[in-house]
Design an enzyme around this catalytic site. Structure first.
Site, mmCIF file in Angstrom:
data_model
loop_
_atom_site.group_PDB
_atom_site.id
_atom_site.type_symbol
_atom_site.label_atom_id
_atom_site.label_comp_id
_atom_site.label_asym_id
_atom_site.label_seq_id
_atom_site.Cartn_x
_atom_site.Cartn_y
_atom_site.Cartn_z
ATOM 1 N N LYS A 29 -16.770 -7.717 -6.232
ATOM 2 C CA LYS A 29 -15.566 -8.265 -6.881
ATOM 3 C C LYS A 29 -15.267 -9.589 -6.207
ATOM 4 O O LYS A 29 -15.140 -9.650 -4.984
ATOM 5 C CB LYS A 29 -14.364 -7.334 -6.745
ATOM 6 C CG LYS A 29 -13.094 -7.997 -7.321
ATOM 7 C CD LYS A 29 -11.970 -7.034 -7.543
ATOM 8 C CE LYS A 29 -10.987 -7.080 -6.410
ATOM 9 N NZ LYS A 29 -9.734 -6.375 -6.771
ATOM 10 N N ASN A 42 14.204 -3.579 -3.723
ATOM 11 C CA ASN A 42 13.401 -4.806 -3.669
ATOM 12 C C ASN A 42 14.266 -5.898 -3.035
ATOM 13 O O ASN A 42 15.478 -5.897 -3.248
ATOM 14 C CB ASN A 42 12.972 -5.231 -5.088
ATOM 15 C CG ASN A 42 11.872 -6.271 -5.051
ATOM 16 O OD1 ASN A 42 10.804 -6.034 -4.507
ATOM 17 N ND2 ASN A 42 12.126 -7.444 -5.608
ATOM 18 N N MET A 62 0.905 0.622 0.294
ATOM 19 C CA MET A 62 -0.124 -0.013 -0.534
ATOM 20 C C MET A 62 -0.144 -1.538 -0.440
ATOM 21 O O MET A 62 -1.077 -2.175 -0.914
ATOM 22 C CB MET A 62 0.095 0.383 -2.008
ATOM 23 C CG MET A 62 0.124 1.880 -2.253
ATOM 24 S SD MET A 62 -1.332 2.747 -1.644
ATOM 25 C CE MET A 62 -2.624 2.002 -2.615
ATOM 26 N N GLY A 63 0.880 -2.141 0.153
ATOM 27 C CA GLY A 63 0.971 -3.607 0.120
ATOM 28 C C GLY A 63 0.155 -4.309 1.194
ATOM 29 O O GLY A 63 -0.274 -5.440 1.009
ATOM 30 N N THR A 64 -0.056 -3.653 2.336
ATOM 31 C CA THR A 64 -0.696 -4.334 3.468
ATOM 32 C C THR A 64 -2.212 -4.324 3.314
ATOM 33 O O THR A 64 -2.862 -3.290 3.484
ATOM 34 C CB THR A 64 -0.272 -3.667 4.794
ATOM 35 O OG1 THR A 64 1.145 -3.779 4.892
ATOM 36 C CG2 THR A 64 -0.904 -4.348 5.987
ATOM 37 N N LYS A 91 0.145 -8.735 7.588
ATOM 38 C CA LYS A 91 1.107 -8.064 6.698
ATOM 39 C C LYS A 91 1.559 -6.748 7.332
ATOM 40 O O LYS A 91 0.811 -6.130 8.110
ATOM 41 C CB LYS A 91 0.475 -7.776 5.341
ATOM 42 C CG LYS A 91 0.443 -8.973 4.405
ATOM 43 C CD LYS A 91 0.011 -8.496 3.026
ATOM 44 C CE LYS A 91 -0.151 -9.615 2.049
ATOM 45 N NZ LYS A 91 -0.746 -9.147 0.795
ATOM 46 N N GLY A 137 -3.267 2.659 2.112
ATOM 47 C CA GLY A 137 -4.181 2.251 1.028
ATOM 48 C C GLY A 137 -4.488 0.775 1.133
ATOM 49 O O GLY A 137 -3.685 -0.075 0.734
#
Ligand code: NAD
Length: 334
Positions: A80, A172, A232-234, A239, A305
């Site tokens: 990818k 958020n 899931m964001g890092t 981060k 993740g």
């Protein structure tokens, strides 16, 4: 005299699968199965990711790179390629851009070129959904969402299919973006509430974090016993979404341990010496029945993740197979 010409790269032609066709062929169930299978294959040693390359290219503030690997069980070989172009939104384009190229593992010939933007979102949502399916308490009722960006609605839709959730809470930094999640909840008939982070943690049985944060958003002491958290964001060095003390206290799972400790949520606790790679279990071990997963109703489980290339190859392979079967792909030869 002309040089001899090589025969075409692939007698059947190269399948081109567009973003639209990916959406028509790979839904949440297909992505869930593909991701669950590839996590299991990775844990058995049948599939492995090659080192990730990611570079600032010094143009358009872009980060470009590639993720690749080989899954011997699913026979997926490929790459990818893509990255992050922060100026794209102003041009009406998605900032994250990716394309997946698959090769024939028997010959090395190119097999297919697949749009990677939708597939990235659906495979990332499948990853947290697989973690919820295997690690969350069966009686989980309240889902907490931290983050309301592009990925968040994919995450929400996949998560609510895993348990009988009765309510969704969300936070958020820019509350106006929460309308995205509220709209999906209204469509699904699920009560929705925008709340502060501490209240979300006090009530939620399952929490998904999907932000671009560089500092902890959730404190360890806010999390109630029995919670499952999917971070899931890092996916990059630097981060961070949660308190490293939470990783130390939780039973920790990940898609790939090497990525978890280098670019995932575990990087900070590992760097401080509070955590070791040996404290982290591959989710694939739980899927394969080699680890029990959650061992009590009070245990906090945390899934880091990080996003591996093999997930992309797995969903792209499904897209190509179904697109070819349904005659939705176009063909070219090189
Ligand atoms: P997006 O830009 O659409 O949304 C980002 C979200 O993070 C928004 O809710 C924004 O308000 C929030 N945010 C930004 N800066 C923040 C900060 N400093 N503190 C707290 N919140 C902040 O991005 P997206 O496409 O929704 O992706 C979200 C994250 O997931 C990104 O970091 C992306 O790199 C990551 N990602 C991970 C995977 C994986 O496989 N793990 C796959 C794709 C994307």
């Amino acid at each position: 005299m002309l040089a001899p010409v090589d025969p075409p790269t692939n007698k059947k032609g190269i399948s081109i699968v567009s973003e639209d066709v990916c959406q028509q062929t790979v839904g949440r169930p297909e992505a869930f199965t593909a991701v669950e299978n590839v996590f299991a294959a990775m844990a058995r040693g049948d599939a492995y990711n090659f080192p990730v390359v990611r570079e600032a290219i010094g143009h358009a503030d872009a980060l470009y790179g590639f993720k690749s690997g080989f899954d011997r069980a699913g026979m997926s070989l490929g790459v990818k390629s893509g990255g992050y172009w922060p100026g794209n939104a102003a041009k009406g384009l998605t900032n994250h851009q990716s394309t997946i190229i698959l090769f024939d593992p028997d010959t090395g010939q190119i097999k297919s070129i697949v749009g990677g933007n939708y597939l990235t979102a659906v495979r990332t949502a499948a990853s947290s959904a697989v973690s919820i399916a295997h690690l969350a308490r069966k009686d989980a009722k309240v889902l907490g969402m931290i983050g309301a960006g592009h990925q968040s609605t994919f995450q929400l839709r996949a998560a609510v299919e895993q348990r009988d959730f009765e309510k969704v809470l969300a936070w958020n930094p820019h509350p106006k973006n929460l309308v995205r999640l509220a709209t999906v909840c209204a469509e699904l008939g699920l009560p929705f509430e925008a709340v502060e982070r501490e209240q979300l943690c006090a009530e939620a049985d399952v929490i998904i974090t999907i932000t671009s944060a560089f500092e902890p958003l959730l404190r360890h002491e806010w999390i109630k016993p029995g919670t499952h958290i999917a971070c899931m964001g890092t996916d990059t060095k630097g981060k961070q979404e949660v308190d490293p003390a939470l990783l130390v206290a939780a039973t920790l799972f990940t898609d790939e341990i090497a990525q978890s400790i280098s670019i995932g949520e575990a990087q900070h606790a590992v760097a401080s010496g509070a955590l070791k790679a040996g404290d982290i279990t591959s989710l694939g071990d739980v899927i394969n029945g080699d680890h029990c997963g959650r061992s009590s109703a009070e245990e906090i489980t945390l899934f880091d993740g990080t996003g591996v290339g093999l997930q992309d190859l797995a969903v792209a392979s499904v897209a190509v197979q179904l697109a070819d079967e349904r005659k939705l792909s176009s063909k070219i030869s090189l």
